[in-house]
Design a protein around this motif. Structure first.
Motif, PDB file in Angstrom:
ATOM      1  N   VAL A  97       0.869  -1.175   0.000  1.00 35.66           N
ATOM      2  CA  VAL A  97       0.000   0.000   0.000  1.00 35.66           C
ATOM      3  C   VAL A  97       0.907   1.227   0.000  1.00 35.66           C
ATOM      4  O   VAL A  97       1.823   1.330   0.819  1.00 35.66           O
ATOM      5  N   ALA A  98       0.645   2.127  -0.942  1.00 39.50           N
ATOM      6  CA  ALA A  98       1.372   3.403  -0.985  1.00 39.50           C
ATOM      7  C   ALA A  98       0.509   4.490  -0.362  1.00 39.50           C
ATOM      8  O   ALA A  98      -0.687   4.578  -0.649  1.00 39.50           O
ATOM      9  N   ILE A  99       1.105   5.304   0.490  1.00 38.32           N
ATOM     10  CA  ILE A  99       0.374   6.375   1.175  1.00 38.32           C
ATOM     11  C   ILE A  99       0.843   7.711   0.613  1.00 38.32           C
ATOM     12  O   ILE A  99       2.032   8.049   0.684  1.00 38.32           O
ATOM     13  N   VAL A 100      -0.110   8.441   0.025  1.00 39.36           N
ATOM     14  CA  VAL A 100       0.180   9.739  -0.587  1.00 39.36           C
ATOM     15  C   VAL A 100      -0.629  10.805   0.143  1.00 39.36           C
ATOM     16  O   VAL A 100      -1.850  10.730   0.211  1.00 39.36           O
ATOM     17  N   VAL A 104       2.275  14.297  -1.815  1.00 34.65           N
ATOM     18  CA  VAL A 104       3.586  13.845  -1.351  1.00 34.65           C
ATOM     19  C   VAL A 104       3.503  12.361  -1.009  1.00 34.65           C
ATOM     20  O   VAL A 104       2.644  11.956  -0.215  1.00 34.65           O
ATOM     21  N   LEU A 105       4.386  11.576  -1.603  1.00 34.83           N
ATOM     22  CA  LEU A 105       4.435  10.143  -1.300  1.00 34.83           C
ATOM     23  C   LEU A 105       5.135   9.955   0.047  1.00 34.83           C
ATOM     24  O   LEU A 105       6.331  10.233   0.183  1.00 34.83           O
ATOM     25  N   LYS A 106       4.373   9.469   1.049  1.00 32.65           N
ATOM     26  CA  LYS A 106       4.901   9.368   2.410  1.00 32.65           C
ATOM     27  C   LYS A 106       5.571   8.031   2.697  1.00 32.65           C
ATOM     28  O   LYS A 106       6.440   7.942   3.560  1.00 32.65           O
ATOM     29  N   GLU A 136      14.776   2.147   2.859  1.00 34.12           N
ATOM     30  CA  GLU A 136      14.525   3.244   1.929  1.00 34.12           C
ATOM     31  C   GLU A 136      14.377   2.653   0.530  1.00 34.12           C
ATOM     32  O   GLU A 136      15.178   1.809   0.110  1.00 34.12           O
ATOM     33  N   PHE A 137      13.358   3.120  -0.193  1.00 30.82           N
ATOM     34  CA  PHE A 137      13.086   2.631  -1.552  1.00 30.82           C
ATOM     35  C   PHE A 137      13.266   3.768  -2.546  1.00 30.82           C
ATOM     36  O   PHE A 137      12.785   4.886  -2.325  1.00 30.82           O
ATOM     37  N   ILE A 144      12.142   6.836  -0.371  1.00 34.26           N
ATOM     38  CA  ILE A 144      10.854   6.770   0.314  1.00 34.26           C
ATOM     39  C   ILE A 144      10.884   5.640   1.352  1.00 34.26           C
ATOM     40  O   ILE A 144      11.339   4.540   1.054  1.00 34.26           O
ATOM     41  N   PRO A 145      10.407   5.888   2.583  1.00 31.77           N
ATOM     42  CA  PRO A 145      10.340   4.819   3.587  1.00 31.77           C
ATOM     43  C   PRO A 145       9.474   3.656   3.101  1.00 31.77           C
ATOM     44  O   PRO A 145       8.367   3.861   2.594  1.00 31.77           O
ATOM     45  N   PHE A 146      10.008   2.447   3.269  1.00 27.13           N
ATOM     46  CA  PHE A 146       9.342   1.241   2.756  1.00 27.13           C
ATOM     47  C   PHE A 146       9.408   0.169   3.844  1.00 27.13           C
ATOM     48  O   PHE A 146      10.492  -0.284   4.212  1.00 27.13           O
TER      49      PHE A 146
END
Length: 611
Positions: A97-100, A104-106, A136-137, A144-146
């Motif tokens: 799941v990506a949180i935007v 901003v991609l969080k 980090e990705f 981005i934190p992953f």
């Protein structure tokens, strides 16, 4: 906690329909914005669709999903969105799941546990993520934190359990989220429909909210996404052991936005429906999606006047009725690809979608002909009637000449039955081709168990809508459909005893005489296939409950296992079917069995020695 409005957005997605999938996400996002939502959650793998199968294993497919996410980010102004997609890191693919948040991609949260039972094979594609692990990705040059992380919006902290994560008891991520004192847990899911399953989900959501003393929001995919699994679009919210809101299931809409307020008061709660209604809604929605996504212009059906083909006919009529009711005539006709006047009535639309034919022989009765005719007319379906004796006799004469002897019922029973069923197939396929329509196969699950079906006969078809439900359920459902749904054309159908009508009428053929009573077959099937019991275990389980003579019960059990083992090759060749019940016998979706085996010979011999 500040007042926060959230939205659960169900989507009817399709693998490889990149633009359509993206547009449906945007539609949901825009509707949620208009409703005033602060935070929205889409279902599992919403960008690609859950049923993308081995596409997940490619290099390009997850990469394109990331580009779709990048295109979505600018549309999140003033809102936070959680959206599912696959992400490849090296050789591993993660279900994330990506949180935007406000463009901003969080971060990304990957799934920790894979669904590997029944219809699910997630370990084939995805690698589970480790608890507590955070890396980090590289997202197109941005780090981005992953991993296992939580987020916050308006002083509300929230985290995720992705579908199967929530079903893992004491090791589920929810316990770690509780330790982090989150206020809200989202569960984005791609959880397949099955009759009666919704109560399990309700119990899970209520208990999860109680266990973790938080708001718990569940959101599922919707519709017949890619052919076999049906998703019901379940969305609900609970808090501290109380269900606060639940939306209706199985919508014909492509995008359904359900808003919830983080307030401990009851919101709209849809009641749980009976299995009969669930079946009608799920199967009709699945047929609609299958028809439009395959770019077909309707259905063709060999309507015998019996229970199975009649069920298929009624489901198409229900598809039209329910689709019209939910979408309105104009949208329904457009989605179905029908060039009809907007004001067209139910029967007019059915006549353009469903074409039927009664294909009689000298062994067919006038009862079944009238049964088929009256049902078709009551639904508005096109109805043809022709006889196939000429074709059957042509085949019979050729083989008799080749082998140098006449065929007789005493010596060649199965051969003479099967040629009738097979002779029906070429001409009904012609009608399907002429109409650019899907040919409906009519076998049910009970017939699939024991191979009581003719390959390239009644199994011929593009789609097999009832292959996952038992004959016992079909017979019961038709009685319910006549009374509750108002299908008076089922009166004759429901008065007939199930029969293949392939032997001469004086031989009084019935299904149960050929096999065993359907309720007995159902109980043996459930224990053998769903519970995976041995023949002896089944005998002891049913010995008292059925009250049958030991020899008769042993005979039924032996017959089931012998026919089951002998006919796996038939189940391998069934047309695509929907998963509708808690289990099915389709080797492509639920139960795998060797095509060649010893056929339980030792186990059945042991059964004979039990006193």
């Amino acid at each position: 906690m500040n007042k926060l409005q959230i939205a659960a957005i169900s989507l009817n997605q399709t693998p490889l329909d990149w633009k359509g999938n993206f547009d449906r996400i945007l539609d949901g996002l825009n509707e949620a914005k208009k409703s005033g939502a602060d935070l929205v959650c889409f279902p599992e793998l919403a960008i690609t669709g859950y049923g993308s199968e081995d596409l997940f294993l490619s290099q390009w497919f997850p990469q394109k999903a990331l580009r779709q996410l990048a295109s979505l980010i600018p549309h999140t102004d003033g809102i936070t969105a959680a959206v599912g997609l696959p992400v490849r890191i090296g050789k591993d693919i993660f279900n994330t799941v990506a949180i935007v948040e406000n463009q901003v991609l969080k971060g990304f949260v990957p799934k920790q546990y894979m669904a590997i039972d029944g219809v699910h094979y997630e370990f084939r594609w995805f690698t589970p993520w480790e608890a507590h692990k955070l890396i980090e990705f590289d997202f197109f040059g941005e780090q981005i934190p992953f991993g296992d992380q939580i987020f916050s919006l308006k002083n509300v902290s929230y985290g995720f359990e992705i579908c199967e994560d929530a079903w893992r008891g004491e090791v589920r991520p929810g316990y770690r989220l509780r330790d982090r004192k989150v206020d809200l847990i989202f569960n984005p899911s791609a959880s397949h429909f099955a009759m009666g399953k919704t109560q399990e989900r309700i119990d899970l959501v209520i208990e999860s909210s109680r266990l973790f003393d938080c708001y718990y929001c569940y959101v599922n995919l919707l519709g017949n996404e890619s052919g076999r699994m049906i998703f019901d679009g379940e969305t609900m919210l609970a808090k501290s052991g109380k269900l606060l809101g639940r939306a209706p299931l199985l919508s014909f809409q492509d995008t359904v936005v359900t808003s919830f307020y983080l307030e401990e008061k009851e919101q709209q709660i849809e009641p749980v429906h009976a299995k009969e209604e669930e079946f009608a809604q799920a199967a009709s929605l699945a047929l609609f999606d299958y028809m439009r996504k395959s770019k077909s212009q309707g259905f063709v059906l060999s309507l015998s006047g019996g229970a199975d083909s009649s069920t298929c006919a009624v489901l198409v009529a229900e598809m039209v009725k329910r689709g019209k009711s939910q979408l309105g005539n104009q949208v329904f006709l457009k989605k179905a690809g029908l060039a009809l006047a907007e004001g067209s009535d139910q029967k007019t639309i059915v006549s353009k979608i469903l074409t039927t034919a009664y294909q009689g022989t000298k062994n067919s009765s006038e009862d079944t002909h009238l049964s088929a005719k009256e049902l078709a007319e009551s639904l508005g379906a096109v109805f043809y009637r022709w006889d196939i004796d000429e074709e059957v006799n042509s085949y019979r004469n050729k083989i008799e000449k080749a082998i140098g002897r006449p065929l007789t019922w005493e010596r060649d029973d199965i051969t003479l039955q099967n040629i009738q069923a097979r002779a029906r197939s070429p001409i009904i396929w012609m009608l399907s081709n002429l109409n650019n329509a899907l040919l409906m196969a009519t076998s049910n699950r009970s017939e699939g168990d024991v191979g009581y079906t003719t390959m390239d006969g009644d199994t011929s078809g593009s789609i097999s809508p009832i292959a996952a439900v038992s004959k016992t359920f079909i017979i019961h459902w038709l009685q319910w459909a006549e009374k509750t749904l108002g299908h008076s054309g089922l009166r004759r159908v429901n008065s007939l005893q199930p029969t293949a009508e392939l032997r001469p009428l004086e031989r009084t053929q019935t299904d149960e005489k050929d096999l065993m009573p359907y309720p007995v077959l159902l109980q043996i099937e459930q224990l053998a296939i769903r519970e995976r019991m041995s023949p002896i275990e089944i005998y002891f389980t049913l010995q008292e409950s059925l009250g049958l003579e030991p020899g008769i019960l042993k005979g039924y059990i032996k017959k089931f296992f012998q026919l089951w083992s002998r006919n796996q090759w038939k189940r391998e060749r069934l047309a695509p079917s929907f998963h509708l019940d808690e289990f099915n016998v389709d080797p492509k979706t639920w139960y795998r069995f060797p095509i060649l085996s010893g056929g339980y010979a030792e186990e059945l011999e042991e059964l004979d020695h039990i006193n």
